[in-house]
Motif scaffolding. Structure first.
Motif, mmCIF file in Angstrom:
data_model
loop_
_atom_site.group_PDB
_atom_site.id
_atom_site.type_symbol
_atom_site.label_atom_id
_atom_site.label_comp_id
_atom_site.label_asym_id
_atom_site.label_seq_id
_atom_site.Cartn_x
_atom_site.Cartn_y
_atom_site.Cartn_z
ATOM 1 N N ARG A 110 0.834 -1.211 0.000
ATOM 2 C CA ARG A 110 0.000 0.000 0.000
ATOM 3 C C ARG A 110 0.864 1.254 0.000
ATOM 4 N NH1 ARG A 110 -3.372 3.319 3.326
ATOM 5 N NH2 ARG A 110 -4.774 4.365 1.886
ATOM 6 N N LEU A 111 1.920 1.246 0.774
ATOM 7 C CA LEU A 111 2.816 2.399 0.813
ATOM 8 C C LEU A 111 3.432 2.664 -0.556
ATOM 9 C CD1 LEU A 111 4.513 1.597 4.234
ATOM 10 C CD2 LEU A 111 2.799 3.388 3.787
ATOM 11 N N LEU A 112 3.775 1.593 -1.254
ATOM 12 C CA LEU A 112 4.304 1.745 -2.612
ATOM 13 C C LEU A 112 3.253 2.321 -3.545
ATOM 14 C CD1 LEU A 112 6.375 -1.536 -2.901
ATOM 15 C CD2 LEU A 112 7.275 0.787 -3.194
ATOM 16 N N GLU A 113 2.012 1.854 -3.444
ATOM 17 C CA GLU A 113 0.917 2.380 -4.270
ATOM 18 C C GLU A 113 0.725 3.875 -4.046
ATOM 19 O OE1 GLU A 113 -2.701 0.258 -3.487
ATOM 20 O OE2 GLU A 113 -1.826 -1.665 -4.045
ATOM 21 N N LEU A 114 0.881 4.299 -2.792
ATOM 22 C CA LEU A 114 0.701 5.703 -2.450
ATOM 23 C C LEU A 114 1.926 6.561 -2.772
ATOM 24 C CD1 LEU A 114 -0.951 5.296 1.067
ATOM 25 C CD2 LEU A 114 -2.070 6.069 -1.043
ATOM 26 N N HIS A 115 3.033 5.914 -3.131
ATOM 27 C CA HIS A 115 4.308 6.621 -3.332
ATOM 28 C C HIS A 115 4.698 7.367 -2.056
ATOM 29 C CE1 HIS A 115 4.187 5.611 -7.556
ATOM 30 N NE2 HIS A 115 2.939 6.047 -7.584
ATOM 31 N N ALA A 116 4.503 6.691 -0.926
ATOM 32 C CA ALA A 116 4.775 7.292 0.382
ATOM 33 C C ALA A 116 6.267 7.332 0.666
ATOM 34 C CB ALA A 116 4.054 6.506 1.478
ATOM 35 N N MET A 117 6.654 8.313 1.430
ATOM 36 C CA MET A 117 8.043 8.506 1.854
ATOM 37 C C MET A 117 8.160 8.103 3.308
ATOM 38 S SD MET A 117 11.027 9.828 1.211
ATOM 39 C CE MET A 117 12.422 10.445 2.095
ATOM 40 N N GLY A 118 9.177 7.338 3.649
ATOM 41 C CA GLY A 118 9.386 6.906 5.017
ATOM 42 C C GLY A 118 10.331 7.827 5.760
ATOM 43 N N LEU A 119 9.913 8.263 6.933
ATOM 44 C CA LEU A 119 10.742 9.085 7.800
ATOM 45 C C LEU A 119 11.089 8.255 9.024
ATOM 46 C CD1 LEU A 119 8.757 12.437 7.555
ATOM 47 C CD2 LEU A 119 10.678 11.650 6.147
ATOM 48 N N VAL A 120 12.352 7.945 9.169
ATOM 49 C CA VAL A 120 12.824 7.082 10.250
ATOM 50 C C VAL A 120 13.166 7.974 11.438
ATOM 51 C CG1 VAL A 120 14.479 5.313 10.925
ATOM 52 C CG2 VAL A 120 13.682 5.436 8.551
ATOM 53 N N VAL A 121 12.352 7.851 12.495
ATOM 54 C CA VAL A 121 12.513 8.729 13.653
ATOM 55 C C VAL A 121 13.321 8.086 14.770
ATOM 56 C CG1 VAL A 121 10.425 10.041 13.148
ATOM 57 C CG2 VAL A 121 10.285 8.021 14.630
#
Length: 103
Positions: free
Chosen positions: A39-50
């Motif tokens: 799903r994250l790939l479908e949304l073209h989401a960016m991951g922020l590693v906190v």
């Protein structure tokens, strides 16, 4: 910020051009990422590693993320702006979205 339960809620971010997600290198974040990667790939989401205990943990998370882009960030200001204290969480233009690793 720390890993834990986040309550999903609607918040309008009309100017949000790209969904993003907050996560760490902890087991909960890794399970969440594995479950939600498609799903994250479908949304073209960016991951922020906190949170990352070290370079090796970050590298393992990058391998798990595959084609998802990740960037290390200090999450304090982001968490405060979003009103969240825990991760993992997905942020879209419609609000804060949570999907648990156990379904």
């Amino acid at each position: 910020m720390q890993p834990g339960r986040v309550i999903a809620h609607a918040v309008e971010f009309p100017n949000l051009s790209q969904p993003f997600f907050l996560l760490g290198t902890d087991p909960l974040s890794q399970r969440w990422l594995a479950q939600n990667r498609a799903r994250l790939l479908e949304l073209h989401a960016m991951g922020l590693v906190v949170e990352a205990a070290g370079a090796a943990d970050y590298a393992r998370l990058q391998a798990l993320a595959g084609a998802l882009p990740l960037a290390p960030v200090v999450g304090t200001d982001i968490a405060q702006a979003l009103g969240v204290d825990h991760y993992p969480v997905l942020v879209t233009a419609a609000g804060i979205e949570v999907r648990r690793p156990d379904g």
